[in-house]
Write an enzyme that holds these catalytic residues in place. Structure first.
Site: not given
Ligand code: ARG
Length: 455
Positions: A153, A274, A280, A287
């Site tokens: 979970h 970024s 970043k 992804e």
């Protein structure tokens, strides 16, 4: 603007909707292989002459060279790769080229070519899956005892090791490999010679062409031969399942590389910065592996919809079988390469992982098991007492090992100092020696098991 090029009328529209050459040119190698096998069989059975065969072989070799060099004049009006190559052959060698299509139809031709293509794709992907398994195994080998939290979970559940976690993916990928290999066995029958749908009156030798093309034998029913695309569906389903496995690891990498977790670091090569936020380090490759599962699964669902309810045998609907398969194969190949690269690039922060392994009262199960073993309490009662100890620790702002013996004995007077031995994450993982469990010695044995198989 839209529709302008259809101004010529129905013939232009028909040409555009009918043509598959824009994508099925990918089948050119398979088409030439299939034609060579067919021509050799036609000559061996006396259906065409030895001179015709020699001309066809020479012509097809020249065409292969043309395509390879990017000099082949693909023509949309000739619909597909099969007609393009055949027309070019006749252009080059004349009469003999027109004999190649004896005892054959594009229906058995495309079914054969596509099976050959999918078979090649399976072989390439299988090698890549094995490489990806090796990449997981390399991490597992270095981290058989590196502590990390095991989650259910998304909540810290029990401590595990990074090696054990990596080997979970080796297991998944080994089943993916099995699915591709199973699909390959069923796929490996040759439809060539089924002709349009009913076979042919020419004395062809289907066993010969099947053997020449590396198939185990010819398909047994001519109608099924030209109508079946379940080999492509099986391929797509194996691809979709494999992609879903990779997407789960990709998601974990996205989480693990986030500063909140900080479990692993990916280098500049597989992340992006970024333009506005200099701090970043975005895990874009992970992804995209996560995302590409969508199009691969889409290809499976798309072809299932194309095939559903199609009366036997061939229908032009089936021309829609290819793009999804091509795209899924390329996407999965890229996802496997990216996953292996990220595994070889990532730097685990073992201290942070170990600290997290002990957080969230992750050894509560070990405490309950101790109460069962040492105090002979029934497990349900031990579970209840452990719950009260967790609540106590929570209210005091410490973890389980931070409770004093006196504090523990307020909840259960029979608890002794020995309990502290089971409360560390290291003791927890070391104790889980059941077969398939997380103990470092188990993990090391499983690493050896996979090393022997993967090399
Ligand atoms: N381009 C077609 C396909 O990909 C080849 C088979 C065409 N057969 C036919 N009878 N029109 O399915």
């Amino acid at each position: 603007m839209w529709g302008g090029r259809y101004a010529e009328g129905p013939s232009a529209i028909m040409r555009e909707i009918n043509a598959s050459i824009g994508f099925d040119r990918k089948l050119w190698r398979q088409d030439i292989r299939g034609s060579l096998a067919h021509a050799r069989m036609l000559a061996a059975t006396g259906i065409i002459s030895a001179e015709d065969l020699a001309a066809i072989e020479g012509g097809l070799a020249a065409i292969a060279a043309e395509i390879e060099a990017g000099r082949f004049p693909f023509d949309e009006a000739l619909e597909d790769i099969h007609l393009n190559i055949e027309a070019r052959l006749t252009e080059r060698i004349g009469e003999a080229g027109k004999r190649l299509h004896t005892a054959r139809s594009r229906n058995d031709q495309v079914a054969t070519d596509f099976r050959l293509w999918v078979r090649d794709a399976i072989d390439g992907l299988a090698a890549q899956i094995e490489d990806c398994m090796r990449a997981f195994l390399e991490v597992a080998e270095r981290h058989t005892a590196t502590l990390m939290p095991g989650f259910t979970h998304m909540q810290p559940a029990q401590p595990t090791t990074l090696g054990h976690h990596m080997l979970a993916y080796v297991e998944m990928l080994s089943r993916d490999l099995g699915r591709f290999r199973d699909a390959r066995v069923r796929l490996n029958e040759c439809p060539l010679g089924a002709a349009a749908l009913c076979g042919t009156g020419f004395p062809i030798d289907r066993h010969m062409t099947a053997a020449e093309l590396g198939f185990d034998g010819p398909t047994r029913n001519s109608l099924d031969s030209v109508a079946a695309r379940d080999f492509a569906l099986e391929f797509l389903s194996a691809a979709a399942i494999c992609a879903s496995h990779l997407s789960r690891f990709a998601e974990e990498l996205v989480l693990w590389t986030s500063p909140a977790y900080g479990f692993v670091r990916l280098g500049d090569g597989l992340t992006t910065g970024s333009s506005i936020m200099p701090q970043k380090r975005n895990p874009d490759a992970a992804e995209l592996v996560r995302a590409k599962t969508g199009r691969i699964t889409g290809a499976l669902v798309g072809l299932l919809m194309v095939m559903k309810g199609l009366a036997l045998t061939y229908a032009k609907d089936m021309q829609e079988d290819k793009e999804g398969v091509f795209d899924a194969a390329a996407s999965l190949s890229l996802c496997l390469a990216a996953t292996a690269a990220m595994l070889r690039d990532m730097r685990p922060d073992v201290d942070r992982m170990a600290a997290a392994a002990g957080a969230g009262f992750s050894t509560a199960t070990d405490l309950a098991d101790w109460l069962v073993r040492e105090l002979k309490l029934p497990f349900r009662e031990a579970h209840h007492i452990t719950g009260r100890l967790v609540a106590k620790a929570e209210s005091l702002g410490c973890d389980l090992a931070g409770l004093t013996l006196a504090q523990m004995q307020e909840v259960e007077p029979r608890i002794t100092r020995a309990v502290y031995d089971v409360l560390t994450p290291a003791a927890s993982v070391a104790s889980r020696r059941s077969f398939g469990g997380t103990a470092p010695e188990n993990v090391a044995a499983m690493v050896r098991f996979w090393r022997e198989r993967l090399g």
